[in-house]
Design a protein around this motif. Structure first.
Motif, short mmCIF file in Angstrom:
data_model
loop_
_atom_site.label_atom_id
_atom_site.label_comp_id
_atom_site.label_asym_id
_atom_site.label_seq_id
_atom_site.Cartn_x
_atom_site.Cartn_y
_atom_site.Cartn_z
N SER A 68 -3.34 0.00 -1.92
CA SER A 68 -2.23 -0.77 -1.36
C SER A 68 -1.57 -1.64 -2.42
O SER A 68 -0.35 -1.82 -2.42
CB SER A 68 -2.73 -1.66 -0.21
OG SER A 68 -3.12 -0.86 0.90
N ALA A 69 -2.37 -2.18 -3.33
CA ALA A 69 -1.81 -2.97 -4.42
C ALA A 69 -0.90 -2.12 -5.29
O ALA A 69 0.19 -2.55 -5.71
CB ALA A 69 -2.94 -3.57 -5.26
N LEU A 99 3.36 -9.03 -6.85
CA LEU A 99 2.03 -8.88 -6.26
C LEU A 99 1.35 -10.23 -6.10
O LEU A 99 1.29 -11.03 -7.03
CB LEU A 99 1.16 -7.98 -7.14
CG LEU A 99 -0.27 -7.73 -6.63
CD1 LEU A 99 -0.25 -6.95 -5.34
CD2 LEU A 99 -1.10 -7.00 -7.69
N VAL A 139 -7.77 -7.09 -9.21
CA VAL A 139 -6.87 -6.10 -8.62
C VAL A 139 -6.01 -5.45 -9.71
O VAL A 139 -5.84 -4.22 -9.74
CB VAL A 139 -5.97 -6.74 -7.54
CG1 VAL A 139 -4.94 -5.73 -7.04
CG2 VAL A 139 -6.81 -7.25 -6.38
N LEU A 177 2.37 -1.62 -3.53
CA LEU A 177 3.19 -2.84 -3.60
C LEU A 177 3.85 -2.98 -4.97
O LEU A 177 5.03 -3.32 -5.06
CB LEU A 177 2.32 -4.07 -3.32
CG LEU A 177 2.15 -4.50 -1.87
CD1 LEU A 177 1.21 -5.71 -1.80
CD2 LEU A 177 3.50 -4.87 -1.25
N LYS A 229 -6.97 -11.78 -8.15
CA LYS A 229 -5.80 -10.97 -8.50
C LYS A 229 -6.02 -10.23 -9.82
O LYS A 229 -5.60 -9.07 -9.97
CB LYS A 229 -4.56 -11.86 -8.59
CG LYS A 229 -3.29 -11.10 -8.93
CD LYS A 229 -2.08 -12.01 -8.96
CE LYS A 229 -0.84 -11.28 -9.44
NZ LYS A 229 0.35 -12.16 -9.48
N LYS A 263 0.49 -11.29 -0.11
CA LYS A 263 1.31 -10.12 0.21
C LYS A 263 0.45 -8.87 0.35
O LYS A 263 0.74 -8.00 1.18
CB LYS A 263 2.37 -9.92 -0.87
CG LYS A 263 3.45 -11.00 -0.87
CD LYS A 263 4.46 -10.77 -1.99
CE LYS A 263 5.52 -11.84 -1.99
NZ LYS A 263 6.48 -11.69 -3.10
N LEU A 264 -0.59 -8.79 -0.45
CA LEU A 264 -1.48 -7.63 -0.37
C LEU A 264 -2.21 -7.62 0.97
O LEU A 264 -2.33 -6.57 1.62
CB LEU A 264 -2.48 -7.67 -1.52
CG LEU A 264 -3.49 -6.53 -1.63
CD1 LEU A 264 -2.80 -5.18 -1.63
CD2 LEU A 264 -4.33 -6.70 -2.90
N VAL A 269 -7.84 -1.44 -0.84
CA VAL A 269 -7.18 -2.63 -1.40
C VAL A 269 -6.41 -2.24 -2.67
O VAL A 269 -5.24 -2.60 -2.84
CB VAL A 269 -8.21 -3.73 -1.72
CG1 VAL A 269 -7.55 -4.88 -2.49
CG2 VAL A 269 -8.84 -4.26 -0.43
N GLU A 275 0.15 -6.45 3.63
CA GLU A 275 0.35 -5.01 3.55
C GLU A 275 -0.78 -4.26 4.26
O GLU A 275 -0.56 -3.22 4.90
CB GLU A 275 0.40 -4.58 2.07
CG GLU A 275 0.57 -3.10 1.83
CD GLU A 275 2.00 -2.61 2.04
OE1 GLU A 275 2.20 -1.38 2.05
OE2 GLU A 275 2.92 -3.44 2.20
#
Length: 214
Positions: free
Chosen positions: A15-16, A28, A54, A19, A51, A32-33, A12, A36
């Motif tokens: 991928s963040a 972000l 993240v 992005l 969020k 959307k995450l 996770v 992805e």
């Protein structure tokens, strides 16, 4: 059919980071995450709280890229090396840098680096309180130059020769003598040169403030 890769916190966060580097921090979102990663948004909450969690996590990734220098008998060289390591890590993820440089971490990821920096300054001769002030002054300089570097346009960075030439012409013709005589230098910012110049000034200034040994 290939086995589906399990969703984990590391996936996770990775991928963040991708992005953010692709689209910027403002783009972000949990939705959307999830897209992805090819999962439903609710699946993310098994691995991250929200969020903010993240954002904290990708900031930690940048901090973990910082490789502190091996201590030497020259505190000034060590201070410069640590600043350089911080800058290299931040520039590895330029679109994440603004987040990494300004976000107040809720974890303890920055504490080992704080320990290294304070040790450099204590070895220089500052007492515990002065070392904190010195560290904050150095950090403010490095963060400020990095934010300018990652946020500047190609024209300001001197990467667009035509734009630089136009800016130089405008400055030279502004009717201001000191601006005109510096128009060539003012027309672009060579970030490496500016960083080195300022860092040298900062370290020299700190050296001048080191308390004299009785």
């Amino acid at each position: 059919m290939a086995a589906r890769v399990p969703l984990t916190r590391d996936r996770v966060v990775a991928s963040a980071l991708v992005l953010v580097e692709r689209h910027g921090v403002e783009a972000l979102s949990m939705r959307k995450l999830a897209a992805e990663l090819g999962v439903e948004a609710m699946s993310l909450y098994n691995h991250v709280a929200n969020k903010d969690d993240v954002l904290d996590a990708i900031t930690v990734v940048v901090f973990e890229r910082i490789e502190p220098p091996t201590p030497s008998d020259d505190w000034r060289a060590d201070a410069v090396a640590l600043a350089d390591a911080f800058r290299r890590a931040a520039l590895t993820f330029p679109r994440t840098a603004s987040l990494s440089l300004t976000r107040q971490l809720r974890s303890e990821s920055a504490l080992p680096l704080t320990e290294v920096a304070l040790d450099v300054l204590r070895r220089a001769g500052f007492d515990a309180e002065q070392a904190v002030h010195a560290l904050r002054a150095l950090l403010a300089y490095v963060v400020g130059t990095l934010l300018r570097e990652v946020g500047s346009s190609p024209a300001f960075a001197g990467l667009d020769p035509d734009a630089r030439a136009d800016r130089e012409t405008t400055l030279a013709g502004a009717g201001l003598p000191r601006v005109a005589e510096s128009a060539e230098t003012l027309s672009a910012c060579v970030h490496e040169d500016e960083y080195r110049f300022g860092l040298t000034l900062m370290v020299d200034a700190l050296a001048a403030r080191v308390p004299l040994t009785p």
